[in-house]
Write a protein that holds these residues in place. Sequence first.
Motif, PDB file in Angstrom:
ATOM      1  N   VAL A   1     -39.190   9.102   8.803  1.00 49.12           N
ATOM      2  CA  VAL A   1     -40.172   9.642   9.743  1.00 49.12           C
ATOM      3  C   VAL A   1     -41.106  10.529   8.935  1.00 49.12           C
ATOM      4  O   VAL A   1     -40.641  11.398   8.200  1.00 49.12           O
ATOM      5  N   CYS A   2     -42.410  10.317   9.065  1.00 47.08           N
ATOM      6  CA  CYS A   2     -43.375  11.052   8.233  1.00 47.08           C
ATOM      7  C   CYS A   2     -44.346  11.872   9.078  1.00 47.08           C
ATOM      8  O   CYS A   2     -45.040  11.338   9.939  1.00 47.08           O
ATOM      9  N   TRP A   3     -44.372  13.176   8.763  1.00 40.85           N
ATOM     10  CA  TRP A   3     -45.267  14.107   9.459  1.00 40.85           C
ATOM     11  C   TRP A   3     -46.460  14.502   8.606  1.00 40.85           C
ATOM     12  O   TRP A   3     -47.112  15.524   8.897  1.00 40.85           O
ATOM     13  N   CYS A   4     -46.783  13.733   7.559  1.00 37.82           N
ATOM     14  CA  CYS A   4     -47.934  14.130   6.744  1.00 37.82           C
ATOM     15  C   CYS A   4     -49.194  14.125   7.614  1.00 37.82           C
ATOM     16  O   CYS A   4     -49.230  13.502   8.679  1.00 37.82           O
ATOM     17  N   ARG A   5     -50.209  14.817   7.153  1.00 36.51           N
ATOM     18  CA  ARG A   5     -51.402  14.999   7.990  1.00 36.51           C
ATOM     19  C   ARG A   5     -52.060  13.667   8.324  1.00 36.51           C
ATOM     20  O   ARG A   5     -52.565  13.469   9.433  1.00 36.51           O
ATOM     21  N   VAL A   6     -52.046  12.736   7.359  1.00 40.69           N
ATOM     22  CA  VAL A   6     -52.653  11.418   7.618  1.00 40.69           C
ATOM     23  C   VAL A   6     -51.875  10.680   8.706  1.00 40.69           C
ATOM     24  O   VAL A   6     -52.452  10.065   9.603  1.00 40.69           O
ATOM     25  N   CYS A   7     -50.553  10.765   8.652  1.00 41.12           N
ATOM     26  CA  CYS A   7     -49.753  10.094   9.684  1.00 41.12           C
ATOM     27  C   CYS A   7     -50.032  10.659  11.068  1.00 41.12           C
ATOM     28  O   CYS A   7     -49.951   9.948  12.064  1.00 41.12           O
ATOM     29  N   GLN A   8     -50.380  11.944  11.133  1.00 37.04           N
ATOM     30  CA  GLN A   8     -50.706  12.510  12.451  1.00 37.04           C
ATOM     31  C   GLN A   8     -51.990  11.905  13.025  1.00 37.04           C
ATOM     32  O   GLN A   8     -52.121  11.740  14.235  1.00 37.04           O
TER      33      GLN A   8
HETATM   34 ZN    ZN Z   1     -47.221  10.190   6.358  1.00 37.90          ZN
END
Ligand code: ZN
Length: 138
Positions: free
Chosen positions: A26-33
Amino acid sequence: MTSITGGCLCRDVRFTLSAAPIVTRVCWCRVCQYIGAGSATVNVCFPSAALQLTGELGDFTLLADSGNVMHRRFCPRCATQLFSAAEARAHLVFVRAGALDDSELARPAMTIWTAAAPSRACIDERLPRVPGQPPPAG
Ligand SMILES: [Zn+2]
Ligand SMILES: [Zn+2]
């Protein structure tokens, strides 16, 4: 041999994966948001050699927070996000879990980029957390 299928919302793009998933994160990086409409994305890693697809893909290339040049591929008609891949690690493809026909296949093993998550984020307490970029998946 495993055969996992998926595709985009409008079904212009369909794909098959002939390998088992390597890891799901699960990725919460800014781009993923941006991609996830304010939430994290769920990404299932496979060997890119196992991916076969039909249909046309759009490709948005961006230098990620990790320092990797990332390709984010999507259906140009319905805009469903389908795949991401780092140029430096082209042997791996990350499939957006929402594109899998069987969404139960995605079993996250960790949550990454938690330092970029907003305070409202629901992060699974049972999973290991990595504040930024994790070690390579394979
Ligand atoms: Zn991400
Ligand atoms: Zn589509």
